[in-house]
Design a protein around this motif. Structure first.
Motif, PDB file in Angstrom:
ATOM      1  N   SER A 248      -2.277   0.608  -2.560  1.00 56.74           N
ATOM      2  CA  SER A 248      -2.366  -0.022  -1.405  1.00 56.74           C
ATOM      3  C   SER A 248      -1.672   0.679  -0.348  1.00 56.74           C
ATOM      4  O   SER A 248      -1.754   0.368   0.803  1.00 56.74           O
ATOM      5  CB  SER A 248      -1.401  -1.497  -1.640  1.00 56.74           C
ATOM      6  OG  SER A 248       0.163  -1.212  -1.746  1.00 56.74           O
TER       7      SER A 248
ATOM      8  N   ASP B  98       1.467   0.777   0.169  1.00 56.27           N
ATOM      9  CA  ASP B  98       2.582  -0.068   0.559  1.00 56.27           C
ATOM     10  C   ASP B  98       3.684  -0.099  -0.422  1.00 56.27           C
ATOM     11  O   ASP B  98       3.690  -0.871  -1.465  1.00 56.27           O
ATOM     12  CB  ASP B  98       2.243  -1.619   1.027  1.00 56.27           C
ATOM     13  CG  ASP B  98       3.535  -2.507   1.392  1.00 56.27           C
ATOM     14  OD1 ASP B  98       4.514  -1.840   1.564  1.00 56.27           O
ATOM     15  OD2 ASP B  98       3.109  -3.623   1.892  1.00 56.27           O
TER      16      ASP B  98
ATOM     17  N   SER C 185       6.623  -1.090  -0.265  1.00 55.23           N
ATOM     18  CA  SER C 185       7.640  -2.317  -0.154  1.00 55.23           C
ATOM     19  C   SER C 185       7.266  -3.237  -1.479  1.00 55.23           C
ATOM     20  O   SER C 185       7.957  -4.269  -1.716  1.00 55.23           O
ATOM     21  CB  SER C 185       7.575  -3.179   1.113  1.00 55.23           C
ATOM     22  OG  SER C 185       6.047  -3.641   1.483  1.00 55.23           O
ATOM     23  N   MET C 186       5.935  -3.069  -1.968  1.00 58.56           N
ATOM     24  CA  MET C 186       5.481  -3.958  -3.113  1.00 58.56           C
ATOM     25  C   MET C 186       5.805  -3.372  -4.426  1.00 58.56           C
ATOM     26  O   MET C 186       5.458  -2.261  -4.519  1.00 58.56           O
ATOM     27  CB  MET C 186       3.894  -4.005  -2.917  1.00 58.56           C
ATOM     28  CG  MET C 186       3.137  -4.772  -1.814  1.00 58.56           C
ATOM     29  SD  MET C 186       1.270  -4.692  -1.696  1.00 58.56           S
ATOM     30  CE  MET C 186       1.017  -5.564  -3.314  1.00 58.56           C
TER      31      MET C 186
ATOM     32  N   GLU D 259       2.963  -1.481  -6.357  1.00 57.48           N
ATOM     33  CA  GLU D 259       2.604  -0.473  -6.078  1.00 57.48           C
ATOM     34  C   GLU D 259       3.535   0.648  -6.542  1.00 57.48           C
ATOM     35  O   GLU D 259       2.948   1.791  -7.147  1.00 57.48           O
ATOM     36  CB  GLU D 259       2.539  -0.212  -4.279  1.00 57.48           C
ATOM     37  CG  GLU D 259       2.261   1.348  -3.913  1.00 57.48           C
ATOM     38  CD  GLU D 259       0.823   1.232  -3.865  1.00 57.48           C
ATOM     39  OE1 GLU D 259       0.209   2.200  -3.473  1.00 57.48           O
ATOM     40  OE2 GLU D 259       0.108   0.554  -4.426  1.00 57.48           O
TER      41      GLU D 259
ATOM     42  N   ARG E  37       2.980 -14.584  -1.611  1.00 58.69           N
ATOM     43  CA  ARG E  37       3.649 -12.949  -1.205  1.00 58.69           C
ATOM     44  C   ARG E  37       4.901 -13.385  -0.338  1.00 58.69           C
ATOM     45  O   ARG E  37       4.859 -14.061   0.594  1.00 58.69           O
ATOM     46  CB  ARG E  37       2.718 -12.043  -0.549  1.00 58.69           C
ATOM     47  CG  ARG E  37       1.720 -11.437  -1.733  1.00 58.69           C
ATOM     48  CD  ARG E  37       0.856 -10.406  -1.328  1.00 58.69           C
ATOM     49  NE  ARG E  37      -0.100  -9.935  -2.381  1.00 58.69           N
ATOM     50  CZ  ARG E  37       0.183  -9.316  -3.523  1.00 58.69           C
ATOM     51  NH1 ARG E  37       1.419  -9.024  -3.754  1.00 58.69           N
ATOM     52  NH2 ARG E  37      -0.736  -9.321  -4.290  1.00 58.69           N
TER      53      ARG E  37
ATOM     54  N   ARG F  22      -2.795 -10.213   4.456  1.00 52.61           N
ATOM     55  CA  ARG F  22      -2.080  -8.973   4.024  1.00 52.61           C
ATOM     56  C   ARG F  22      -2.345  -7.735   4.985  1.00 52.61           C
ATOM     57  O   ARG F  22      -3.472  -7.666   5.539  1.00 52.61           O
ATOM     58  CB  ARG F  22      -2.361  -8.443   2.690  1.00 52.61           C
ATOM     59  CG  ARG F  22      -1.863  -9.638   1.542  1.00 52.61           C
ATOM     60  CD  ARG F  22      -2.342  -9.040   0.345  1.00 52.61           C
ATOM     61  NE  ARG F  22      -1.947  -7.513  -0.177  1.00 52.61           N
ATOM     62  CZ  ARG F  22      -2.142  -7.031  -1.455  1.00 52.61           C
ATOM     63  NH1 ARG F  22      -3.286  -7.557  -2.153  1.00 52.61           N
ATOM     64  NH2 ARG F  22      -2.037  -5.894  -1.756  1.00 52.61           N
ATOM     65  N   ASP F  23      -1.490  -6.779   5.171  1.00 52.07           N
ATOM     66  CA  ASP F  23      -1.895  -5.686   5.949  1.00 52.07           C
ATOM     67  C   ASP F  23      -2.312  -4.347   5.226  1.00 52.07           C
ATOM     68  O   ASP F  23      -2.721  -3.505   5.862  1.00 52.07           O
ATOM     69  CB  ASP F  23      -0.279  -5.262   6.552  1.00 52.07           C
ATOM     70  CG  ASP F  23       0.343  -6.401   7.690  1.00 52.07           C
ATOM     71  OD1 ASP F  23      -0.432  -6.856   8.423  1.00 52.07           O
ATOM     72  OD2 ASP F  23       1.601  -6.455   7.504  1.00 52.07           O
ATOM     73  N   SER F  24      -2.462  -4.790   3.944  1.00 57.65           N
ATOM     74  CA  SER F  24      -3.116  -3.511   3.057  1.00 57.65           C
ATOM     75  C   SER F  24      -3.593  -3.939   1.856  1.00 57.65           C
ATOM     76  O   SER F  24      -3.298  -5.093   1.444  1.00 57.65           O
ATOM     77  CB  SER F  24      -2.013  -2.477   2.813  1.00 57.65           C
ATOM     78  OG  SER F  24      -1.021  -2.906   1.971  1.00 57.65           O
TER      79      SER F  24
ATOM     80  N   GLU G  54      -5.151  -2.967  -2.060  1.00 58.83           N
ATOM     81  CA  GLU G  54      -5.511  -1.840  -3.157  1.00 58.83           C
ATOM     82  C   GLU G  54      -6.756  -2.167  -3.542  1.00 58.83           C
ATOM     83  O   GLU G  54      -7.327  -1.543  -4.622  1.00 58.83           O
ATOM     84  CB  GLU G  54      -4.443  -1.984  -4.205  1.00 58.83           C
ATOM     85  CG  GLU G  54      -4.384  -3.289  -5.026  1.00 58.83           C
ATOM     86  CD  GLU G  54      -3.804  -4.460  -4.485  1.00 58.83           C
ATOM     87  OE1 GLU G  54      -3.758  -5.603  -5.091  1.00 58.83           O
ATOM     88  OE2 GLU G  54      -3.072  -4.291  -3.352  1.00 58.83           O
TER      89      GLU G  54
ATOM     90  N   THR H 125      -0.951  -9.873   8.611  1.00 58.01           N
ATOM     91  CA  THR H 125       0.052 -11.079   8.261  1.00 58.01           C
ATOM     92  C   THR H 125       0.425 -11.372   9.583  1.00 58.01           C
ATOM     93  O   THR H 125       1.402 -12.304   9.472  1.00 58.01           O
ATOM     94  CB  THR H 125       1.068 -10.442   7.412  1.00 58.01           C
ATOM     95  OG1 THR H 125       1.805  -9.312   8.329  1.00 58.01           O
ATOM     96  CG2 THR H 125       0.891  -9.912   6.358  1.00 58.01           C
TER      97      THR H 125
END
Length: 362
Positions: A128, A130, A132-133, A136, A211, A302-304, A306, A321
């Motif tokens: 992704s 990201d 922050s996930m 990931e 999320r 979501r902003d991204s 996978e 988002t």
């Protein structure tokens, strides 16, 4: 006899492992010397995962449940590693197969490698971007130490090659979640809400949100729901709620006549709703895959992602988002201008067979 330990930590993992077990059983019946042991780490407690869950989806009961759930990210990961190490000492194997990107995926991969056991990763190479996930990070660490990589897309292959993985270790096989979806599609069944609301095909929308970026901040969640409700023309919104989301909405005392908040559904009931919906609004990665295969418009908050193939080839769009982004996409949906998806390579219901063919010789 080649012995394989299959790891699952959460309900979606079992959807991914089930076809692999079935494919192993098929080659066993042909005289191939291969065995498996199904380990449930217990990462997530799910009240839907009763005996009927395994029976309905033709998934065998796990050989063991390590009961390692709960706690912080670090506590949970540590518990899984300690208990999985004990499991491997008691039940040695030639290879550990992990799926997806949950904490169990990473924790069991690390444990196996430190015991000099080969690791195969199903759904390898997806990214992704990201960090922050937690998922990931789990993907990246698992792929950094695995031996065999089973991928769902050419982009995943590229990601692995760029990380220095040689082609002989990368196997583009498709998506085992879709194996399960295609097999179980004839068994989908209407949930009670279908009759209660007198729903009909393409006359309602399915909504799922879980999320933290979307639900943990009450004002953002309220703004998002207000925007969805204001732009869906009064159409019923069926909202099976994650416990985290349910608690926040309860604190907000959020209600609306068209928003129908219900308990989580079984796999067969939920996908019945998705298959017959006008659209799905979600922040789940797996649902975007299933919606694309069933040809249902999907809006991802979501902003991204996978899973970019669900956008380039499927019926998914990445909305973001920001609640203000939602209106134009819903306008396009209700104007009848949503894109039509195309076939996604290798998502054909035969992925698990391809995986087992590779496992036989590696």
């Amino acid at each position: 006899m080649k012995a394989i330990t299959l790891v699952a930590g959460a309900r979606p993992n079992f959807m991914k492992v089930a076809p692999i077990i079935q494919a192993i059983s098929e080659v066993q019946n042909q005289g191939v010397e291969i065995s498996y042991r199904l380990v449930h780490t217990g990462q997530h407690y799910d009240k839907e995962m009763s005996g009927s869950f395994f029976e309905q989806l033709e998934i065998p009961e796990p050989h063991v449940n390590l009961g390692a759930g709960g706690g912080t990210q670090a506590e949970q990961t540590a518990n899984i590693m300690v208990r999985f190490e004990q499991e491997l000492i008691a039940n040695p194997c030639d290879l550990v197969l992990v799926v997806g990107d949950v904490n169990s995926t990473m924790a069991c991969s690390i444990t196996a490698k430190k015991m000099n056991i080969k690791v195969a990763h199903v759904e390898a190479g997806i990214r992704s971007g990201d960090l922050s996930m937690p998922e990931e990070i789990n993907r990246m660490i698992t792929d950094a130490i695995a031996d065999l990589f089973f991928t769902t897309s050419e982009l995943a292959n590229t990601n692995l090659r760029q990380a220095g993985i040689s082609d002989d270790r990368i196997h583009f096989v498709g998506n085992t979640m879709i194996d399960t979806l295609l097999k179980q599609r004839p068994n989908f069944k209407a949930p009670p809400i279908w009759l209660k609301l007198k729903l009909s095909r393409q006359k309602y929308i399915v909504l799922t949100l879980h999320r933290p970026a979307n639900v943990d901040e009450a004002s953002r969640l309220r703004a998002m729901l207000d925007e969805i409700i204001d732009n869906t023309e009064g159409m019923p919104l069926v909202f099976p709620m994650h416990p985290r989301t349910a608690k926040i909405l309860e604190d907000l005392n959020f209600r609306h006549d068209c928003l129908h908040m219900i308990e989580p559904l079984s796999y067969l009931e939920f996908n019945f709703l998705v298959e017959n919906a006008k659209a799905v609004i979600t922040d789940s990665g797996g649902i975007t895959e299933e919606a694309s295969i069933m040809g249902v418009p999907c809006l991802t908050l979501r902003d991204s992602t996978e899973r970019p193939e669900t956008i380039s080839l499927g019926t998914n769009e990445l909305v973001g988002t920001n609640p203000e982004n939602i209106k134009p996409y819903l306008q396009r949906l209700f104007a009848g201008n949503w894109k039509v998806g195309s076939k996604i390579p290798m998502w054909d219901g035969k992925t698990a067979r391809r995986i087992v063919e590779v496992l036989r010789v590696n």
